[in-house]
Enzyme design. Structure first.
Site, mmCIF file in Angstrom:
data_model
loop_
_atom_site.group_PDB
_atom_site.id
_atom_site.type_symbol
_atom_site.label_atom_id
_atom_site.label_comp_id
_atom_site.label_asym_id
_atom_site.label_seq_id
_atom_site.Cartn_x
_atom_site.Cartn_y
_atom_site.Cartn_z
ATOM 1 N N GLU A 155 48.147 33.106 68.014
ATOM 2 C CA GLU A 155 47.435 32.501 69.150
ATOM 3 C C GLU A 155 46.583 33.592 69.826
ATOM 4 O O GLU A 155 47.044 34.742 69.947
ATOM 5 C CB GLU A 155 48.501 31.981 70.124
ATOM 6 C CG GLU A 155 48.012 31.361 71.395
ATOM 7 C CD GLU A 155 49.201 30.920 72.289
ATOM 8 O OE1 GLU A 155 50.367 31.282 72.004
ATOM 9 O OE2 GLU A 155 48.945 30.197 73.270
ATOM 10 N N CYS A 212 51.819 27.550 69.474
ATOM 11 C CA CYS A 212 52.949 28.110 70.223
ATOM 12 C C CYS A 212 53.833 27.056 70.905
ATOM 13 O O CYS A 212 54.557 26.338 70.254
ATOM 14 C CB CYS A 212 52.445 29.158 71.200
ATOM 15 S SG CYS A 212 53.722 30.378 71.613
ATOM 16 N N LYS A 253 45.073 23.455 72.318
ATOM 17 C CA LYS A 253 46.504 23.411 72.674
ATOM 18 C C LYS A 253 46.801 22.311 73.690
ATOM 19 O O LYS A 253 46.259 22.310 74.806
ATOM 20 C CB LYS A 253 46.915 24.775 73.219
ATOM 21 C CG LYS A 253 48.413 24.956 73.445
ATOM 22 C CD LYS A 253 48.700 26.405 73.855
ATOM 23 C CE LYS A 253 50.201 26.691 73.949
ATOM 24 N NZ LYS A 253 50.454 28.101 74.328
#
Ligand code: ACM
Length: 263
Positions: free
Chosen positions: A38, A142, A109
């Site tokens: 990330e 993540c 995300k």
């Protein structure tokens, strides 16, 4: 299919150095599909949205994207990598997928972690699945691991391999990805970073490394250490993720009691 990760130690704010280092590592890797962490090109702990904006790039033509596309073409490789994406007046914590024919897609995300909520806009892209020839792949980033629906959605859409750029600080994810893989019968590749950042006084973040490739049956095929940059590559057969039969009488997707579930 040879797949893997590069576990990095980025220098905050030095996009050129971080990207060039990753490209050099990719150039020396014998792999067909590689995941980078990330925000691999910028580092993680922005002090403000303005600072993030000043270091943000376009997902298709920014320095990170252009450099990864170039190496993907040269090496005939697919690469997923987390970037700080600029879209007009917004910044997204995104992951791009590029391949031998160039840019393939971007995922923004969905589940922002802690202070990311003060910096980034929440993702506005669906959990998309891409057919890259030898495998069907999808991306999550993540903290999305905490929400089983993310991996489940990708699996229901046909993903065989989940590409998971990460900057993990909590200790749970490597073990949790065993469950995410097992409960969906999919492979997953989590690429994390190492090192620490304390760009906000008293808010030191320590990244846990432990990048890993996990198989459809929960087996950890390759796991990095906690402290050093390193790469890991293993051979997988993505076809093994296609059947969702657990026993002759149990199918992971068909057996779901949707009539009892709250969604
Ligand atoms: C995280 O989502 N970077 C913990």
């Amino acid at each position: 299919m040879k797949v893997g990760f590069i576990q990095t130690l980025p220098v905050f704010g030095d996009i050129l150095a971080n990207v060039d280092k990753a490209v050099a590592r990719l150039s020396s890797l014998d792999a067909e599909l590689v995941v980078l962490p990330e925000l691999f090109s910028t580092g993680y702990q922005f002090r403000s949205k303005e600072e993030a904006m000043s270091l943000a790039e376009d997902a298709k033509v920014g320095y990170a994207a252009a450099s990864l596309i170039e190496v993907a073409k040269k090496k005939k490789m697919f690469i997923a990598a987390g970037i700080n994406e600029k879209v007009k007046r917004k910044v997204f914590n995104s992951s791009i997928l590029v391949g031998p024919k160039g840019f393939i897609g971007v995922y923004r995300k969905a589940h922002l972690f802690w202070n990311e909520k003060k910096i980034f806009s929440p993702g506005d892209t669906p959990f998309e699945v891409y057919d890259i020839g030898k495998a069907k792949v999808g991306m999550m980033i993540c903290f999305d691991w905490v929400f089983p629906e993310a991996a489940r959605t990708l699996a229901l859409k046909g993903a065989e391999v989940i590409l998971h750029p990460s900057n993990l600080v909590l200790p749970y994810c490597p073990q949790a990805m065993i469950t995410r893989s097992l409960e969906n019968r999919i492979f997953s590749i989590t690429a994390n970073r190492v090192g620490t950042e304390e760009r906000i006084k008293g808010k030191e973040l320590k990244f846990i490394g432990t990048s890993q490739v996990t198989a459809f049956n929960g087996e950890v095929l390759c796991r990095a250490g906690r402290r050093k940059p390193e790469a890991g590559v293993v051979e997988i057969d993505p076809k093994k993720a296609r059947t969702k039969d657990i026993t002759p009488l149990n199918n992971l997707f068909k057996d779901r009691r949707k009539d009892l579930f709250l969604l």
